[in-house]
Design a protein around this motif. Structure first.
Motif, PDB file in Angstrom:
ATOM      1  N   GLY A  20       0.791  -1.234   0.000  1.00 53.11           N
ATOM      2  CA  GLY A  20       0.000   0.000   0.000  1.00 53.11           C
ATOM      3  C   GLY A  20       0.817   1.275   0.000  1.00 53.11           C
ATOM      4  O   GLY A  20       0.347   2.316  -0.460  1.00 53.11           O
ATOM      5  N   LEU A  21       2.072   1.208   0.493  1.00 54.61           N
ATOM      6  CA  LEU A  21       2.890   2.418   0.585  1.00 54.61           C
ATOM      7  C   LEU A  21       4.053   2.428  -0.395  1.00 54.61           C
ATOM      8  O   LEU A  21       4.598   3.501  -0.697  1.00 54.61           O
ATOM      9  CB  LEU A  21       3.431   2.578   2.010  1.00 54.61           C
ATOM     10  N   GLY A  22       4.444   1.262  -0.869  1.00 56.70           N
ATOM     11  CA  GLY A  22       5.565   1.233  -1.806  1.00 56.70           C
ATOM     12  C   GLY A  22       6.818   1.806  -1.160  1.00 56.70           C
ATOM     13  O   GLY A  22       7.174   1.474  -0.034  1.00 56.70           O
ATOM     14  N   ASP A  23       7.501   2.728  -1.869  1.00 58.39           N
ATOM     15  CA  ASP A  23       8.734   3.314  -1.351  1.00 58.39           C
ATOM     16  C   ASP A  23       8.496   4.172  -0.118  1.00 58.39           C
ATOM     17  O   ASP A  23       9.422   4.436   0.654  1.00 58.39           O
ATOM     18  CB  ASP A  23       9.408   4.157  -2.434  1.00 58.39           C
ATOM     19  N   PHE A  24       7.271   4.604   0.097  1.00 52.83           N
ATOM     20  CA  PHE A  24       6.972   5.431   1.270  1.00 52.83           C
ATOM     21  C   PHE A  24       7.023   4.626   2.578  1.00 52.83           C
ATOM     22  O   PHE A  24       6.917   5.202   3.654  1.00 52.83           O
ATOM     23  CB  PHE A  24       5.589   6.075   1.139  1.00 52.83           C
ATOM     24  N   ILE A  25       7.202   3.332   2.477  1.00 49.29           N
ATOM     25  CA  ILE A  25       7.190   2.500   3.679  1.00 49.29           C
ATOM     26  C   ILE A  25       8.365   2.824   4.602  1.00 49.29           C
ATOM     27  O   ILE A  25       8.335   2.549   5.807  1.00 49.29           O
ATOM     28  CB  ILE A  25       7.201   1.007   3.303  1.00 49.29           C
ATOM     29  N   VAL A  26       9.399   3.460   4.078  1.00 49.18           N
ATOM     30  CA  VAL A  26      10.554   3.810   4.915  1.00 49.18           C
ATOM     31  C   VAL A  26      10.251   5.004   5.813  1.00 49.18           C
ATOM     32  O   VAL A  26      10.999   5.275   6.761  1.00 49.18           O
ATOM     33  CB  VAL A  26      11.784   4.130   4.036  1.00 49.18           C
ATOM     34  N   LEU A  27       9.156   5.713   5.534  1.00 45.21           N
ATOM     35  CA  LEU A  27       8.814   6.894   6.319  1.00 45.21           C
ATOM     36  C   LEU A  27       7.833   6.537   7.422  1.00 45.21           C
ATOM     37  O   LEU A  27       6.917   5.752   7.208  1.00 45.21           O
ATOM     38  CB  LEU A  27       8.185   7.967   5.421  1.00 45.21           C
ATOM     39  N   PRO A  28       7.991   7.128   8.618  1.00 43.12           N
ATOM     40  CA  PRO A  28       6.987   6.922   9.672  1.00 43.12           C
ATOM     41  C   PRO A  28       5.672   7.579   9.287  1.00 43.12           C
ATOM     42  O   PRO A  28       5.621   8.495   8.463  1.00 43.12           O
ATOM     43  CB  PRO A  28       7.620   7.590  10.895  1.00 43.12           C
TER      44      PRO A  28
END
Length: 912
Positions: A20-28
């Motif tokens: 669901g977040l793709g590359d954004f998964i590294v961000l809180p």
């Protein structure tokens, strides 16, 4: 329990985050939600369709609340949810069925950040009362007891002060809704926009909302929109004085507020503006208060002080968030002073005290801030230019430590809290002005005016330094306030003098005046004298002498008594006469000034001043502060102050005929000023300047693509300066902020001309070529209500005092060369306050054409006079736009600069 055919792995929900977040998964989650706040509502709606996780994040009510409140200023009508309210404002609600559908639910997703926020939105505060508080409760407190024990010393809770108020009976949600349901009140929230709601809509919002930081009414203009409310209460007898009362209503800073808020709303940690004191009376509901003494920054709060102008900004969690997340971590000895305020009780908050308020249930209250003898010097201190003292006033000695930290275990902190922990308040390392021999580490903080004064920057020029945007009044208003106090409260002159010395370094200039008067054998002015001397610093004597000898204006410029240079040497003032000719030794010995034209009769003439303007226009703010803050050499001129009064003192007393005559007088004097011959600048001198400063196209010179224009050297210089001022205009306007609408600041560069040469007064000659016509003239630049002098006439026959006649114009220290329209701006905005009839009177008397301003790009492209005036307002080094939007509330909702231009300056086009 046995699992038959279904494996345990099939029961465990799949984590939706990676897909669901793709590359954004590294961000809180906190960072992702912050990014979403930067998007527009349509983009958020589109992003919600990208995945199930984005659907969850993009449908958060706090997100849509921020999106809604970040829109242009308007009256708000809550529609049951912030998403529906936002879509309604965009006029798309009827076209979209999504808000009416049931929300989708997904498994395989969890978020501690969203859960905490959800908890804050729905938690109840029934158990939050702190009835056994440690704020003293004093019944039947006398004024004498209050002054001796509490005033400017410590908080106190006083019951019974509102027992006789009508508001004690009538300020309930039901009765106020019945009487003021259709009245709009201002809303306080974390947005730069000004939002208002009708009371009936706000009551609906209070009943329906589930916000973690609910909106609440915090209206400083309630007495104007509903004057009857002012009759329902009176200032308690414990607070009889307010020194801001001497200011006119449009000059004094906001000081009283109507406060209405639901459960969970409140005011986060802050120190009241200008270090004023305050009283707050609760009429219904309950409030929980927390307070810390001055200089003790609450846990979770970060204080920022701008080292350029002293602007103070406080980063703090919401009131509810602080009580839920930070308060439980405090040791008993670190907890604040607390109490629960009940209906009918008044709490007093002393100057400089930190305080935070949480509404435990729907509340209605009234509060006022004030200045009296106990906090007057603190208020003056807070308005003094500089930043060291501002930091120490709010953060104590924490402001002086290199590694100021918040003592808190990192394991218990979120990423934003860790960021707060690592921030520190920036304070200059140089403490040369401190009059003690201790090391900073040996100091003991004391909220004492004599201690705090030691952190003032004594060398800062109080008249030319950048003025903090967080100051409650402007620099000119401060001087006006102190002067009115001096005249209106003669019994307080010792105190007023102390405050003036703190805020304006008056003792420094007073000592300078004494030395100058002694040197020139001029009597010191006495308070009761009508004829006094007037000193202007920074004026080159050449400028004024040229006017007095060559123009009809000479009859309206005060008599010159002396001119010279005063400078500091080894802590003492040294004085030498100077008429502007030659280069005095003190300048060559004590200064690195190179903006001179050696070999000429007046090397510090007008072109040196324009060269200095050019350099200032390209300086960053920190260099400007340094430039204006540490000068020890001042050219001066002493003139005779004439009988009568300045217009600022007479504004509200003058007859309509007197003001009309003043407008005609100003038109005639502007005529005489603008037709004075201008000191020429030959091409060789201009080439010398260009080479000396290495002016290039990137540094603000004209756009050479404009062909077929034969400009004089003076005009080239003038437009070069204007172009340079234009380069950082959006940064400057953003820094000034409210009341300039942020939506207009974003459009400023597209409104301004590509090159200011388009403003030139150009006409086609008989051969079709553009020729120059009267571009630059002498301009005063500062004809405002405190620089116009009037004398009162005697009625013939009976000796009765009659009308007021304008006589003199003061303060030519800012005189320069430029477009004559520059003189119209301060007159129209400050003296006429936008009165078009007075402007017409001036123009009729002026009798000079401003001319149509043409550009050569498309034949003859005529520039509106109103457009020129608006552009000059935008690039001015003073906050002219702040004054414009401050005078007109309606303009703050303008959609374009053209709309503002037409409203303020449109009438100019009728006469040219």
């Amino acid at each position: 329990m046995e699992l038959d055919s279904v494996s345990q792995s099939e029961i465990v929900s799949k984590d939706r985050r990676p897909d669901g977040l793709g590359d954004f998964i590294v961000l809180p989650d906190e960072i992702v939600c912050s990014i979403l706040n930067l998007l527009s509502p349509p983009d958020v709606a589109r992003l919600a369709c990208a995945s199930s996780v984005m659907y969850i994040l993009c449908n958060e009510e706090p997100l849509w609340m921020n999106l809604c409140l970040s829109k242009e200023n308007r009256e708000l009508q809550y529609k049951g949810s912030w998403k529906r309210t936002t879509l309604h404002g965009l006029q798309v609600l009827d076209k979209c069925d999504d808000p009416c559908k049931k929300p989708l639910h997904f498994d395989g997703f969890n978020s501690l950040f969203l859960y905490k926020r959800f908890y804050r939105c729905y938690t109840r505060l029934d158990g939050f009362a702190f009835d056994q508080g440690n704020v003293e409760r004093k019944t039947d407190l006398s004024l004498e007891e209050f002054v001796q024990q509490y005033d400017a010393q410590k908080p106190v809770l006083v019951p019974g002060l509102a027992d006789t108020w009508e508001a004690r009976k009538t300020w309930t949600p039901e009765q106020m809704l019945s009487k003021y349901g259709d009245t709009s009140f201002r809303i306080s929230q974390r947005s730069s926009n000004k939002i208002a709601m009708k009371l009936k809509d706000y009551v609906f919002y209070m009943q329906e909302q589930h916000d973690e930081d609910p909106l609440y009414i915090f209206d400083d203009k309630f007495g104007e929109v509903s004057p009857d409310l002012l009759k329902d209460y009176s200032v308690p007898h414990l607070f009889p004085d307010d020194y801001f009362n001497v200011l006119d209503s449009d000059q004094r800073p906001p000081f009283r507020w109507l406060i209405i808020g639901p459960e969970r709303s409140g005011a986060s940690w802050h120190v009241d503006p200008a270090l004023t004191s305050a009283w707050n009376t609760l009429l219904c509901g309950r409030k929980r208060w927390a307070l810390y003494p001055p200089g003790r920054v609450p846990l979770g709060v970060t204080v920022h002080v701008n080292d350029e102008d002293g602007d103070v900004d406080i980063e703090t969690p919401t009131s509810l968030q602080w009580w839920l997340d930070f308060y439980p971590l405090l040791a008993d000895e670190d907890k604040p002073i607390e109490c629960t305020q009940l209906p009918g009780e008044t709490i007093y908050v002393p100057t400089g005290w930190w305080h935070c308020v949480l509404n435990l249930e729907p509340t209605i209250a009234v509060t006022q801030n004030y200045v009296n003898s106990k906090n007057f010097e603190f208020v003056c201190l807070d308005m003094a230019p500089g930043y060291q003292h501002k930091g120490v006033c709010r953060a104590g000695l924490l402001a002086l430590e290199d590694n100021a930290k918040i003592s808190m275990e990192e394991d218990n902190m979120s990423s934003s809290e860790l960021t707060q922990k690592k921030k520190k308040l920036k304070i200059d390392e140089h403490m040369d002005d401190l009059s003690f021999d201790k090391n900073v580490s040996d100091l003991e903080f004391s909220y004492d005016i004599n201690f705090l004064k030691m952190f003032l920057d004594k060398n800062r020029d109080h008249y030319n330094s950048l003025w903090s945007t967080s100051n409650c009044i402007g620099q000119r208003e401060l001087r006006d306030w102190l002067w009115k106090l001096w005249i209106g409260k003669p019994g307080l002159r010792d105190l007023i003098w102390k405050g003036a010395c703190i805020a304006l370094n008056t003792n420094k200039w007073s000592k300078c005046m004494e030395e100058l008067c002694s040197f020139h054998n001029i009597s010191l002015p006495a308070d009761e004298e009508n004829e006094q001397i007037l000193m202007e610093y920074g004026l080159h004597p050449y400028s004024l002498s040229s006017m007095t000898s060559e123009s009809g204006l000479k009859n309206h410029v005060p008599n010159i008594l002396a001119t010279g240079i005063v400078f500091l040497e080894n802590g003492s003032y040294k004085i030498m006469p100077w008429d502007g000719k030659g280069v005095p030794d003190v300048i060559t010995e004590h200064s690195t000034i190179d903006d001179i034209f050696p070999g000429t009769e007046y090397p510090f003439g007008i072109w040196s001043k324009k060269l200095f303007e050019y350099k200032k226009a390209g300086m960053p703010l920190e260099e400007l502060v340094s430039l204006g803050g540490h000068s020890n050499i001042w050219p001066y001129i002493i003139t005779k102050r004439c009988k009568g009064k300045i217009y600022a003192e007479l504004r509200d007393k003058l007859l309509e005929e007197d003001v009309s005559n003043l407008a005609s007088f100003l038109g005639k004097q502007l005529h005489d000023l603008h037709v004075l011959p201008v000191t020429p600048l030959n091409e060789l001198s201009y080439l010398h300047i260009e080479k000396k400063l290495e002016m290039g196209h990137d540094n603000g010179t004209m756009d050479n693509s404009i062909q077929n224009i034969n400009l004089s050297a003076a005009s080239k210089f003038f437009f070069t300066i204007l172009n340079r001022k234009k380069k950082d205009v959006s940064i400057r306007l953003t820094k000034w902020g409210s009341p300039i609408p942020s939506t207009l600041i974003e459009k400023v560069n597209e409104y301004l001309p590509k090159d200011f040469v388009e403003f030139h007064n150009l006409f086609k000659d008989e051969n079709g070529k553009f020729i120059e016509h009267n571009c630059c003239s002498w301009v005063h630049t500062d004809i405002m209500d405190d620089n116009i002098h009037l004398e009162q006439m005697k009625e013939s026959g009976n000796g009765k005092e009659g009308s007021w006649r304008p006589s003199y114009i003061y303060d030519f220290s800012n005189m320069s060369l430029g477009d004559p329209i520059l003189d119209i701006i301060p007159i129209h905005l400050d003296i006429f306050r936008g009165d078009v009839e007075l402007l017409k009177k001036l123009l009729d008397s002026y009798k000079l054409p401003f001319g149509k301003r043409c550009s050569s790009e498309d034949g003859c492209k005529v520039r509106r006079i109103s457009y020129l005036a608006m552009c000059y307002c935008m690039i001015h080094e003073e906050n002219i736009l702040g004054a414009i939007f401050g005078m007109s509330k309606e303009l703050r909702t303008a959609k374009s600069w053209e709309e503002v231009e037409e409203a303020v300056w449109g009438d100019l086009n009728k006469y040219f």
